[in-house]
Design a protein around this motif. Structure first.
Motif, PDB file in Angstrom:
ATOM      1  N   LEU A   1      11.215   3.332  -3.734  1.00  0.00           N
ATOM      2  CA  LEU A   1      10.759   4.433  -2.893  1.00  0.00           C
ATOM      3  C   LEU A   1      11.695   5.628  -3.101  1.00  0.00           C
ATOM      4  O   LEU A   1      12.917   5.489  -3.069  1.00  0.00           O
ATOM      5  CB  LEU A   1      10.766   4.015  -1.421  1.00  0.00           C
ATOM      6  CG  LEU A   1      10.303   5.044  -0.397  1.00  0.00           C
ATOM      7  CD1 LEU A   1       8.819   5.363  -0.589  1.00  0.00           C
ATOM      8  CD2 LEU A   1      10.544   4.516   1.031  1.00  0.00           C
ATOM      9  N   THR A   2      11.090   6.821  -3.289  1.00  0.00           N
ATOM     10  CA  THR A   2      11.848   8.039  -3.538  1.00  0.00           C
ATOM     11  C   THR A   2      11.279   9.163  -2.691  1.00  0.00           C
ATOM     12  O   THR A   2      10.060   9.265  -2.521  1.00  0.00           O
ATOM     13  CB  THR A   2      11.765   8.441  -5.028  1.00  0.00           C
ATOM     14  OG1 THR A   2      12.168   7.337  -5.836  1.00  0.00           O
ATOM     15  CG2 THR A   2      12.648   9.636  -5.326  1.00  0.00           C
ATOM     16  N   ALA A   3      12.148  10.003  -2.152  1.00  0.00           N
ATOM     17  CA  ALA A   3      11.720  11.195  -1.411  1.00  0.00           C
ATOM     18  C   ALA A   3      11.978  12.416  -2.283  1.00  0.00           C
ATOM     19  O   ALA A   3      13.110  12.662  -2.709  1.00  0.00           O
ATOM     20  CB  ALA A   3      12.476  11.317  -0.091  1.00  0.00           C
ATOM     21  N   MET A   4      10.913  13.186  -2.541  1.00  0.00           N
ATOM     22  CA  MET A   4      11.016  14.360  -3.406  1.00  0.00           C
ATOM     23  C   MET A   4      10.758  15.631  -2.603  1.00  0.00           C
ATOM     24  O   MET A   4       9.958  15.639  -1.668  1.00  0.00           O
ATOM     25  CB  MET A   4       9.998  14.268  -4.545  1.00  0.00           C
ATOM     26  CG  MET A   4      10.249  13.127  -5.514  1.00  0.00           C
ATOM     27  SD  MET A   4      11.771  13.339  -6.478  1.00  0.00           S
ATOM     28  CE  MET A   4      11.361  14.803  -7.446  1.00  0.00           C
ATOM     29  N   PRO A   5      11.407  16.736  -2.980  1.00  0.00           N
ATOM     30  CA  PRO A   5      11.159  18.009  -2.290  1.00  0.00           C
ATOM     31  C   PRO A   5       9.838  18.626  -2.738  1.00  0.00           C
ATOM     32  O   PRO A   5       9.250  18.223  -3.749  1.00  0.00           O
ATOM     33  CB  PRO A   5      12.349  18.876  -2.721  1.00  0.00           C
ATOM     34  CG  PRO A   5      12.718  18.344  -4.063  1.00  0.00           C
ATOM     35  CD  PRO A   5      12.446  16.862  -4.022  1.00  0.00           C
ATOM     36  N   VAL A   6       9.372  19.616  -1.986  1.00  0.00           N
ATOM     37  CA  VAL A   6       8.137  20.319  -2.320  1.00  0.00           C
ATOM     38  C   VAL A   6       8.407  21.819  -2.339  1.00  0.00           C
ATOM     39  O   VAL A   6       9.471  22.287  -1.954  1.00  0.00           O
ATOM     40  CB  VAL A   6       7.010  19.997  -1.310  1.00  0.00           C
ATOM     41  CG1 VAL A   6       6.731  18.504  -1.278  1.00  0.00           C
ATOM     42  CG2 VAL A   6       7.369  20.501   0.087  1.00  0.00           C
TER      43      VAL A   6
ATOM     44  N   TRP B   1       1.643   3.819  -8.966  1.00  0.00           N
ATOM     45  CA  TRP B   1       2.220   4.936  -8.220  1.00  0.00           C
ATOM     46  C   TRP B   1       1.414   5.143  -6.944  1.00  0.00           C
ATOM     47  O   TRP B   1       0.189   5.188  -6.970  1.00  0.00           O
ATOM     48  CB  TRP B   1       2.191   6.221  -9.050  1.00  0.00           C
ATOM     49  CG  TRP B   1       3.070   6.178 -10.260  1.00  0.00           C
ATOM     50  CD1 TRP B   1       2.757   5.645 -11.473  1.00  0.00           C
ATOM     51  CD2 TRP B   1       4.390   6.680 -10.368  1.00  0.00           C
ATOM     52  NE1 TRP B   1       3.806   5.778 -12.341  1.00  0.00           N
ATOM     53  CE2 TRP B   1       4.824   6.421 -11.690  1.00  0.00           C
ATOM     54  CE3 TRP B   1       5.261   7.328  -9.489  1.00  0.00           C
ATOM     55  CZ2 TRP B   1       6.079   6.779 -12.147  1.00  0.00           C
ATOM     56  CZ3 TRP B   1       6.509   7.694  -9.950  1.00  0.00           C
ATOM     57  CH2 TRP B   1       6.925   7.420 -11.260  1.00  0.00           C
ATOM     58  N   HIS B   2       2.108   5.275  -5.826  1.00  0.00           N
ATOM     59  CA  HIS B   2       1.474   5.598  -4.552  1.00  0.00           C
ATOM     60  C   HIS B   2       2.216   6.782  -3.935  1.00  0.00           C
ATOM     61  O   HIS B   2       3.447   6.857  -4.000  1.00  0.00           O
ATOM     62  CB  HIS B   2       1.530   4.411  -3.577  1.00  0.00           C
ATOM     63  CG  HIS B   2       0.792   3.202  -4.072  1.00  0.00           C
ATOM     64  ND1 HIS B   2      -0.573   3.109  -4.059  1.00  0.00           N
ATOM     65  CD2 HIS B   2       1.248   2.040  -4.598  1.00  0.00           C
ATOM     66  CE1 HIS B   2      -0.936   1.941  -4.552  1.00  0.00           C
ATOM     67  NE2 HIS B   2       0.153   1.267  -4.886  1.00  0.00           N
ATOM     68  N   LEU B   3       1.460   7.704  -3.340  1.00  0.00           N
ATOM     69  CA  LEU B   3       2.031   8.932  -2.806  1.00  0.00           C
ATOM     70  C   LEU B   3       1.660   9.117  -1.345  1.00  0.00           C
ATOM     71  O   LEU B   3       0.554   8.759  -0.922  1.00  0.00           O
ATOM     72  CB  LEU B   3       1.521  10.143  -3.601  1.00  0.00           C
ATOM     73  CG  LEU B   3       1.765  10.136  -5.107  1.00  0.00           C
ATOM     74  CD1 LEU B   3       0.992  11.270  -5.765  1.00  0.00           C
ATOM     75  CD2 LEU B   3       3.246  10.255  -5.416  1.00  0.00           C
ATOM     76  N   ALA B   4       2.568   9.688  -0.577  1.00  0.00           N
ATOM     77  CA  ALA B   4       2.299  10.104   0.799  1.00  0.00           C
ATOM     78  C   ALA B   4       3.162  11.321   1.089  1.00  0.00           C
ATOM     79  O   ALA B   4       4.279  11.444   0.558  1.00  0.00           O
ATOM     80  CB  ALA B   4       2.614   8.986   1.796  1.00  0.00           C
ATOM     81  N   ALA B   5       2.645  12.233   1.917  1.00  0.00           N
ATOM     82  CA  ALA B   5       3.349  13.492   2.157  1.00  0.00           C
ATOM     83  C   ALA B   5       3.481  13.753   3.641  1.00  0.00           C
ATOM     84  O   ALA B   5       2.549  13.524   4.412  1.00  0.00           O
ATOM     85  CB  ALA B   5       2.601  14.652   1.491  1.00  0.00           C
ATOM     86  N   ALA B   6       4.641  14.255   4.042  1.00  0.00           N
ATOM     87  CA  ALA B   6       4.888  14.654   5.435  1.00  0.00           C
ATOM     88  C   ALA B   6       6.260  15.309   5.508  1.00  0.00           C
ATOM     89  O   ALA B   6       7.150  15.014   4.700  1.00  0.00           O
ATOM     90  CB  ALA B   6       4.837  13.448   6.382  1.00  0.00           C
ATOM     91  N   GLY B   7       6.428  16.206   6.494  1.00  0.00           N
ATOM     92  CA  GLY B   7       7.739  16.768   6.777  1.00  0.00           C
ATOM     93  C   GLY B   7       8.400  17.454   5.600  1.00  0.00           C
ATOM     94  O   GLY B   7       9.611  17.333   5.401  1.00  0.00           O
TER      95      GLY B   7
ATOM     96  N   PRO C   1       0.843  -1.200   0.000  1.00  0.00           N
ATOM     97  CA  PRO C   1       0.000   0.000   0.000  1.00  0.00           C
ATOM     98  C   PRO C   1       0.879   1.251   0.000  1.00  0.00           C
ATOM     99  O   PRO C   1       2.105   1.164  -0.034  1.00  0.00           O
ATOM    100  CB  PRO C   1      -0.796  -0.127   1.305  1.00  0.00           C
ATOM    101  CG  PRO C   1       0.067  -0.976   2.187  1.00  0.00           C
ATOM    102  CD  PRO C   1       0.792  -1.926   1.269  1.00  0.00           C
ATOM    103  N   ALA C   2       0.248   2.411   0.037  1.00  0.00           N
ATOM    104  CA  ALA C   2       0.983   3.669   0.015  1.00  0.00           C
ATOM    105  C   ALA C   2       1.943   3.752   1.198  1.00  0.00           C
ATOM    106  O   ALA C   2       1.687   3.172   2.263  1.00  0.00           O
ATOM    107  CB  ALA C   2       0.006   4.842   0.043  1.00  0.00           C
ATOM    108  N   PRO C   3       3.060   4.475   1.048  1.00  0.00           N
ATOM    109  CA  PRO C   3       3.988   4.639   2.176  1.00  0.00           C
ATOM    110  C   PRO C   3       3.285   5.301   3.359  1.00  0.00           C
ATOM    111  O   PRO C   3       2.345   6.085   3.191  1.00  0.00           O
ATOM    112  CB  PRO C   3       5.081   5.549   1.603  1.00  0.00           C
ATOM    113  CG  PRO C   3       4.925   5.487   0.131  1.00  0.00           C
ATOM    114  CD  PRO C   3       3.480   5.222  -0.138  1.00  0.00           C
TER     115      PRO C   3
ATOM    116  N   GLN D   1       1.479  18.933   0.309  1.00  0.00           N
ATOM    117  CA  GLN D   1       2.523  19.306   1.258  1.00  0.00           C
ATOM    118  C   GLN D   1       3.068  20.659   0.855  1.00  0.00           C
ATOM    119  O   GLN D   1       3.432  20.882  -0.306  1.00  0.00           O
ATOM    120  CB  GLN D   1       3.653  18.268   1.287  1.00  0.00           C
ATOM    121  CG  GLN D   1       4.657  18.464   2.403  1.00  0.00           C
ATOM    122  CD  GLN D   1       4.129  18.111   3.798  1.00  0.00           C
ATOM    123  OE1 GLN D   1       4.844  18.231   4.787  1.00  0.00           O
ATOM    124  NE2 GLN D   1       2.888  17.678   3.885  1.00  0.00           N
ATOM    125  N   GLY D   2       3.133  21.577   1.833  1.00  0.00           N
ATOM    126  CA  GLY D   2       3.548  22.923   1.519  1.00  0.00           C
ATOM    127  C   GLY D   2       2.595  23.546   0.516  1.00  0.00           C
ATOM    128  O   GLY D   2       1.376  23.515   0.674  1.00  0.00           O
TER     129      GLY D   2
END
Length: 719
Positions: free
Chosen positions: A713-718, A696-702, A396-398, A655-656
């Motif tokens: 799994l990849t962490a992208m800036p906002v 594709w699954h998305l989750a946002a935080a921090g 499932p999504a992160p 996010q942001g």
């Protein structure tokens, strides 16, 4: 409160301004209300300071910092923008925060006396959990003190992140400047050394000593004398009961390494049930309730005419009202005897005045969020980390949890990765990879637990810190739907709904599902304010009483048509639930009554909505649309560069100022991907693709968006 004057704005973004709550060295704070009449505090950087890039950056960083902290123990940031046409045409930044109507801790102690032992434990446990959240975001608050703790009917809230910074930040750069509030900052902060989370623990101990005795732990005739006592003297703890002294004294150790951690404190101070009565019953609770009623009254005042002095008497609260200590996010208003004193978040208390940059010469949040001018439209920025091989293709999504992001790994276990580096921190016992992940909750001891289902139907509770098993209970669990502070809600192997109480570790209730659900197609759900809202694969939605399992309302058909139906994730915000489907709909959470609805333009209907502040984001056919949370009115629509129809089961990730959503997954491998939209302008910021097939699954935080594509799994800036 004073009426708006010449030069004061009438509106900031979606907020209509009611009056001026106060002003200070950094800016002004206004009382405003959103389109639904909800109160908010809006802090605006002074015009003469807004052109200074360092000060403007620091001002915006305050909002980013507070937003990065997960949990309910801090004042929530509702919005942060730069108003066009500000100084030198560069814009004037402002921050909208939750309006907290309640006394600060120092005001409460002064008026109602010190807390009893049970009240101190309840206060301490709540503050320790909040410090866990602050430190998990990689931050140190650095100015925890009684004036920065607001008592509300829901418990204590920490405000003022004006001088918070990452753990590596230095404290003092200018000789002779006072870096902290005397008596609450630890020795290492007074001496200008590096500070870490242990600095907040020292302040925590000083706060509890004050709450229990009404006296400061460190005193002196002047600031230098107080700071000398902090560095060389011993705290005055004579008035503390022995059991409380055993907790407070270690917090005030000179050596940071000898102080306990917030996790240890939250566990040790876990109060008996009902200890929170200190702010729910009695004179203090009555005072809090009066202030909250007054906040509602202020937000309901008539809008100003063109003459700002008109109706000033209506805008100015009566001196007879209980307005002492109204708190507006980072601004504290104290009214008494006809005078007003203000403390504004973001004052230059450490004397830096340079944007509080870290050792590498850049702002601490540069690695997490892009500035408005830092991104090139149409060109995706580099990932913060990844892609890394992390997940099972059926994951499932992160799930972001504090400083971790959790996914279901290819080995049938949960894998937790550090949000800053992408390095794996732990893996769990064996679980059912496709059973879903839910937000973690705190157990009866105040510790946070992460839940998963096992292959044999057990509900498994694990430590967030290391993923180790804490307990498991047989629950016939096939899929997890949601969790709140008391229970985990799941679908059983028989397709029934069940709630497992996290305190008793026993099923609270098990009932037939009022909407179509099964073990392999469980639908989607959200929980809040005593209601579990479930959306089935038949497009119907119902509200379940979380205490009894009874159907409180519905089922109603708000989802997609029967043929090819997709279960859409509901969005719960306050007392409203928002639903996609043939209509984008707002229902009352308690009774399921329709507040408003807007039919979709596309035959496929609206996708699942996401709530961010006063805005809903949802996909309608080939368009991503931003709608007012108040009435569903359209703000903007984006679709020119998007080909095909978009997946509707999951909501966009917000996010942001960035809204992320997936492109059509049916296109060829070269066009599959996700899109980041700039929410301020309603335009595409950039597309992002890895050039390979897969979901594709998305989750946002921090200030990050976590992109799970296939098994990577990849962490992208906002923005």
């Amino acid at each position: 409160m004073k009426p708006l004057g010449t030069g004061d704005p009438l509106r900031l973004g979606p907020y209509r301004l009611i009056g001026v709550l106060g002003s200070g060295g950094m800016g002004k704070v206004y009382l405003g209300r959103d389109g639904s009449g909800g109160p908010a505090a809006l802090k605006v950087l002074r015009s003469e300071l807004a052109h200074d890039p360092n000060l403007a950056q620091r001002f915006v960083r305050e909002a980013l910092t507070a937003r990065a902290v997960r949990g309910t123990g801090v004042a929530r940031v509702l919005d942060a923008r730069t108003e066009p046409g500000g100084p030198h045409a560069g814009g004037q930044p402002w921050i909208a925060t939750e309006f907290l109507a309640g006394p600060t801790l120092d005001d409460a102690v002064a008026r109602f006396g010190p807390f009893d032992a049970a009240g101190v434990r309840a206060l301490g446990a709540a503050l320790a959990r909040t410090l866990q959240d602050v430190h998990a975001a990689g931050l140190v608050h650095r100015d925890l003190k009684p004036p920065n703790i607001v008592l509300t009917s829901a418990g204590p809230r920490v405000i003022d992140f004006g001088i918070a910074r990452p753990e590596h930040g230095l404290t003092l750069t200018t000789t002779g400047q006072v870096p902290v509030t005397p008596g609450y900052g630890p020795p290492e902060q007074v001496l200008g050394w590096r500070v870490g989370p242990a600095a907040d623990v020292f302040a925590f101990g000083a706060v509890l000593a004050y709450a229990a005795t009404g006296q400061r732990a460190f005193t002196g005739d002047h600031v230098a004398a107080v700071q000398y006592e902090v560095v060389h003297g011993e705290p005055r703890l004579e008035g503390l009961p022995p059991d409380l002294r055993a907790f407070v004294a270690p917090c005030l150790a000179k050596d940071p390494a000898e102080r306990p951690t917030p996790v240890q404190l939250a566990t040790a101070l876990a109060p008996q049930p009902g200890a929170e009565r200190v702010w729910t019953t009695g004179p203090l609770a009555e005072d809090i309730a009066a202030r909250e009623r007054e906040a509602v009254r202020l937000a309901a005042l008539p809008e100003r005419e063109s003459d700002p002095s008109r109706d000033a008497a209506a805008a100015r609260p009566s001196r007879r009202r209980l307005l002492t200590g109204l708190v507006a996010g980072g601004a504290v208003l104290a009214v008494g005897g006809g005078t007003a004193a203000w403390l504004l978040a973001g004052e230059d208390t450490d004397g830096k005045g340079d944007g509080d940059r870290g050792d590498d010469g850049r702002a601490p949040w540069d690695a997490k969020a892009l500035s408005a001018s830092a991104y090139e439209q149409g060109s995706a920025p580099d990932p913060l980390w990844g892609p890394v091989e992390a997940a099972d293709e059926n994951s499932p999504a992160p799930l972001p949890v504090r400083d971790l992001v959790v996914v279901a790994g290819p080995d049938g276990r949960l894998h937790a990765y550090d949000v800053r580096t992408g390095r794996r921190r732990w893996k769990s016992p064996a679980v059912k990879a496709d059973a879903g992940l839910v937000a973690p909750v705190r157990d009866r001891n105040g510790a946070e637990a992460l839940f998963a289902a096992t292959g044999d139907g057990q509900l498994l509770a694990m430590n967030v810190k290391d993923g180790k098993r804490r307990w498991a209970v047989s629950a016939r669990a096939a899929a997890l739907l949601a969790a709140d502070s008391t229970a985990v809600y799941l679908v059983t192997s028989d397709g029934e709904l069940s709630a497992v109480d996290t305190s008793s570790r026993k099923p609270r209730w098990t009932v037939p599902a009022p909407v179509r659900m099964s073990a392999d197609r469980p639908g989607r759900a959200a929980v809040g304010s005593g209601r579990l809202v479930v959306c089935g694969t038949d497009g119907r939605v119902a509200g379940i009483d979380t205490r009894t399992g009874d159907t409180a309302w519905g089922p109603v058909r708000r989802g997609a048509p029967e043929k090819g139906a997709v279960a859409l994730a509901p969005a719960v915000h306050g007392g409203t639930v928002y639903l996609g489907g043939r209509e984008l709909t707002a229902l009352t959470l308690a009774g399921g009554k329709r507040k408003w609805g807007h039919r979709a333009d596309a035959e496929t209907g609206w996708g699942a909505p996401a709530v961010a502040g006063n805005v809903l984001y949802a996909v309608d056919g080939a368009f991503l649309k931003a709608r007012s949370r108040t009435d569903g009115g359209e703000k903007w629509a984006l679709g020119q560069s998007i080909s095909g129809e978009l997946p509707r089961g999951a909501a966009p990730a917000v996010q942001g100022h960035t809204v992320w959503f997936a492109k059509d997954a049916e296109k060829d491998a070269g066009t599959q991907g996700v899109v980041a939209a700039d929410a301020r302008a309603g335009q595409e910021a950039w597309p992002y693709s890895q050039g390979t097939g897969g979901d594709w699954h998305l989750a946002a935080a921090g200030n990050r968006v976590f992109v799970l594509h296939g098994s990577t799994l990849t962490a992208m800036p906002v923005i």
